[in-house]
Motif scaffolding. Sequence first.
Motif, PDB file in Angstrom:
ATOM      1  N   LEU A   1     -26.047  30.088  -8.313  1.00  0.00           N
ATOM      2  CA  LEU A   1     -25.738  31.142  -9.280  1.00  0.00           C
ATOM      3  C   LEU A   1     -26.689  31.115 -10.476  1.00  0.00           C
ATOM      4  O   LEU A   1     -26.893  32.139 -11.136  1.00  0.00           O
ATOM      5  CB  LEU A   1     -24.294  31.003  -9.759  1.00  0.00           C
ATOM      6  CG  LEU A   1     -23.213  31.408  -8.745  1.00  0.00           C
ATOM      7  CD1 LEU A   1     -21.835  31.016  -9.244  1.00  0.00           C
ATOM      8  CD2 LEU A   1     -23.269  32.916  -8.478  1.00  0.00           C
ATOM      9  N   ARG A   2     -27.272  29.947 -10.745  1.00  0.00           N
ATOM     10  CA  ARG A   2     -28.175  29.835 -11.892  1.00  0.00           C
ATOM     11  C   ARG A   2     -29.427  30.698 -11.747  1.00  0.00           C
ATOM     12  O   ARG A   2     -30.093  30.990 -12.749  1.00  0.00           O
ATOM     13  CB  ARG A   2     -28.558  28.381 -12.142  1.00  0.00           C
ATOM     14  CG  ARG A   2     -27.617  27.690 -13.132  1.00  0.00           C
ATOM     15  CD  ARG A   2     -28.251  26.417 -13.710  1.00  0.00           C
ATOM     16  NE  ARG A   2     -28.244  25.329 -12.758  1.00  0.00           N
ATOM     17  CZ  ARG A   2     -27.210  24.511 -12.564  1.00  0.00           C
ATOM     18  NH1 ARG A   2     -26.092  24.676 -13.247  1.00  0.00           N
ATOM     19  NH2 ARG A   2     -27.283  23.534 -11.672  1.00  0.00           N
ATOM     20  N   VAL A   3     -29.746  31.102 -10.518  1.00  0.00           N
ATOM     21  CA  VAL A   3     -30.926  31.972 -10.362  1.00  0.00           C
ATOM     22  C   VAL A   3     -30.702  33.314 -11.048  1.00  0.00           C
ATOM     23  O   VAL A   3     -31.656  34.026 -11.356  1.00  0.00           O
ATOM     24  CB  VAL A   3     -31.285  32.192  -8.872  1.00  0.00           C
ATOM     25  CG1 VAL A   3     -31.588  30.878  -8.185  1.00  0.00           C
ATOM     26  CG2 VAL A   3     -30.189  32.954  -8.133  1.00  0.00           C
ATOM     27  N   LEU A   4     -29.418  33.656 -11.304  1.00  0.00           N
ATOM     28  CA  LEU A   4     -29.122  34.917 -11.980  1.00  0.00           C
ATOM     29  C   LEU A   4     -29.578  34.909 -13.434  1.00  0.00           C
ATOM     30  O   LEU A   4     -29.620  35.957 -14.078  1.00  0.00           O
ATOM     31  CB  LEU A   4     -27.615  35.207 -11.915  1.00  0.00           C
ATOM     32  CG  LEU A   4     -27.047  35.481 -10.522  1.00  0.00           C
ATOM     33  CD1 LEU A   4     -25.535  35.596 -10.567  1.00  0.00           C
ATOM     34  CD2 LEU A   4     -27.656  36.759  -9.933  1.00  0.00           C
ATOM     35  N   ARG A   5     -29.919  33.721 -13.962  1.00  0.00           N
ATOM     36  CA  ARG A   5     -30.437  33.639 -15.324  1.00  0.00           C
ATOM     37  C   ARG A   5     -31.898  34.062 -15.408  1.00  0.00           C
ATOM     38  O   ARG A   5     -32.429  34.260 -16.518  1.00  0.00           O
ATOM     39  CB  ARG A   5     -30.325  32.204 -15.844  1.00  0.00           C
ATOM     40  CG  ARG A   5     -28.893  31.675 -15.975  1.00  0.00           C
ATOM     41  CD  ARG A   5     -28.926  30.226 -16.452  1.00  0.00           C
ATOM     42  NE  ARG A   5     -27.593  29.652 -16.560  1.00  0.00           N
ATOM     43  CZ  ARG A   5     -27.346  28.395 -16.909  1.00  0.00           C
ATOM     44  NH1 ARG A   5     -28.370  27.572 -17.164  1.00  0.00           N
ATOM     45  NH2 ARG A   5     -26.121  27.947 -16.983  1.00  0.00           N
ATOM     46  N   LYS A   6     -32.560  34.180 -14.278  1.00  0.00           N
ATOM     47  CA  LYS A   6     -33.998  34.449 -14.280  1.00  0.00           C
ATOM     48  C   LYS A   6     -34.275  35.942 -14.487  1.00  0.00           C
ATOM     49  O   LYS A   6     -33.858  36.778 -13.672  1.00  0.00           O
ATOM     50  CB  LYS A   6     -34.619  33.990 -12.953  1.00  0.00           C
ATOM     51  CG  LYS A   6     -34.441  32.499 -12.690  1.00  0.00           C
ATOM     52  CD  LYS A   6     -34.904  32.130 -11.288  1.00  0.00           C
ATOM     53  CE  LYS A   6     -36.398  32.235 -11.145  1.00  0.00           C
ATOM     54  NZ  LYS A   6     -36.864  31.695  -9.848  1.00  0.00           N
ATOM     55  N   PRO A   7     -34.966  36.316 -15.563  1.00  0.00           N
ATOM     56  CA  PRO A   7     -35.298  37.723 -15.776  1.00  0.00           C
ATOM     57  C   PRO A   7     -36.079  38.329 -14.608  1.00  0.00           C
ATOM     58  O   PRO A   7     -35.907  39.509 -14.273  1.00  0.00           O
ATOM     59  CB  PRO A   7     -36.152  37.699 -17.062  1.00  0.00           C
ATOM     60  CG  PRO A   7     -35.727  36.450 -17.767  1.00  0.00           C
ATOM     61  CD  PRO A   7     -35.441  35.467 -16.671  1.00  0.00           C
ATOM     62  N   THR A   8     -36.941  37.508 -13.979  1.00  0.00           N
ATOM     63  CA  THR A   8     -37.744  38.033 -12.874  1.00  0.00           C
ATOM     64  C   THR A   8     -36.870  38.467 -11.694  1.00  0.00           C
ATOM     65  O   THR A   8     -37.216  39.412 -10.977  1.00  0.00           O
ATOM     66  CB  THR A   8     -38.762  36.989 -12.380  1.00  0.00           C
ATOM     67  OG1 THR A   8     -38.075  35.763 -12.085  1.00  0.00           O
ATOM     68  CG2 THR A   8     -39.819  36.733 -13.424  1.00  0.00           C
ATOM     69  N   LEU A   9     -35.730  37.800 -11.494  1.00  0.00           N
ATOM     70  CA  LEU A   9     -34.841  38.188 -10.404  1.00  0.00           C
ATOM     71  C   LEU A   9     -34.227  39.557 -10.682  1.00  0.00           C
ATOM     72  O   LEU A   9     -34.169  40.412  -9.793  1.00  0.00           O
ATOM     73  CB  LEU A   9     -33.737  37.141 -10.215  1.00  0.00           C
ATOM     74  CG  LEU A   9     -32.687  37.474  -9.141  1.00  0.00           C
ATOM     75  CD1 LEU A   9     -33.348  37.645  -7.777  1.00  0.00           C
ATOM     76  CD2 LEU A   9     -31.621  36.388  -9.076  1.00  0.00           C
TER      77      LEU A   9
END
Length: 390
Positions: A195-203
């Motif tokens: 779920l932490r990948v949701l913090r990435k602006p690029t995503l």
Amino acid sequence: MASTRLVYILAIGVFGILNTEMGIIGILPYIAENYQISLSQAGSLLSIFALGVAISGPTMPLLLSKWPRKPLMLLVLAIFTMTSILAAWAPNFETLFVARLVPALLHPVYCAMAFSLAASSVARKEAPKAVAKINMGVAAGMVVGIPISNWLAVHFGLSLAFLFSALVTALVFAMTVLYIPNSLPKETISYGEQLRVLRKPTLWLSIVFVISLNGSIYGVYNYFVEYALAVSALSTNVVSVTLLVYGLMNLVGSGLAGRLLSNQAIRTIQGVLLLIIAIYSSFLVGGSQRWLAIGIVTFWGIIAGISANITQYWITRAAREALNFANGLFLTAANIGVIVGTTLCGLGINQYGIRTIMYGGIALVVVAMVVFTYQRFYERSAYSEAVHEI
């Protein structure tokens, strides 16, 4: 050799899943007649499937990411097979509706696994080529399933159209039991880490990019039959053949995309965005010329096939550390794109006529270009700052 066999079985499996979803387009009039309902009510069977995929895309692959891969694949294929058999002899429309909703919730589970396993079964540089084979299964499911289902319903009855879907997924079930190893890799990171990948602006930028690009393709494609009849003045038979050619060219495009994205990913994306604008502009200028329109559709099919690979590649590139979750997000974004594109182009048709679908398509590609350019600038800036800090 083992990885190649795995990828091909997954591609056939994805074909079966997509055939179950999209094949129903070819039999909607027969469903309406059989259950004594309106065509729009029958069309809700397609809408509920798409909605189920959009909702379950970011949740089900994540929740089931810790399950052993092979048993999970077999469970999904078994449910698809059983619900297709149920649909074949559904006593009423309500039962058929449920038989469509249940597999829709598991659609992203199998497809996300297929993309992830294909990518992880080969070297990282070869991953786009493996994923391209899965996308060929997607394209085949969307293209081949519709005319086959229609032909079976016309010549052998509605039940046989649903049983064809059951047969395909049952065969893949058998191939999975016999030829896919038990020791498939599964997600090793925790739910929180995924779920932490949701913090990435690029995503998030990648998600907007996918929504815009997929919306552009399907916003135009979903109304193209009416455009071909009204603007290009093609006969219904020629339209059918033209759409089949478009679908076959999708397969060609998917095959090309694997090599292009492996070697020149950024240039490929930039080129495809410009070519889509050129294609829609060509329709605006020469769409009323029959043979020119057919030629444009043929080229459009190739570019659309490459585009399908680009959208999947771009999201997973932004979240490589959680591939299964990223592929679920891709499926949701792609389906939202279909809804956005269809709605935008539909509003244009209502206000200004069928030709405006091309303007809607161009507008969405321009959004994709802006987002893509900004994302590249953001990534370069973030990289420069990281290097400077070191």
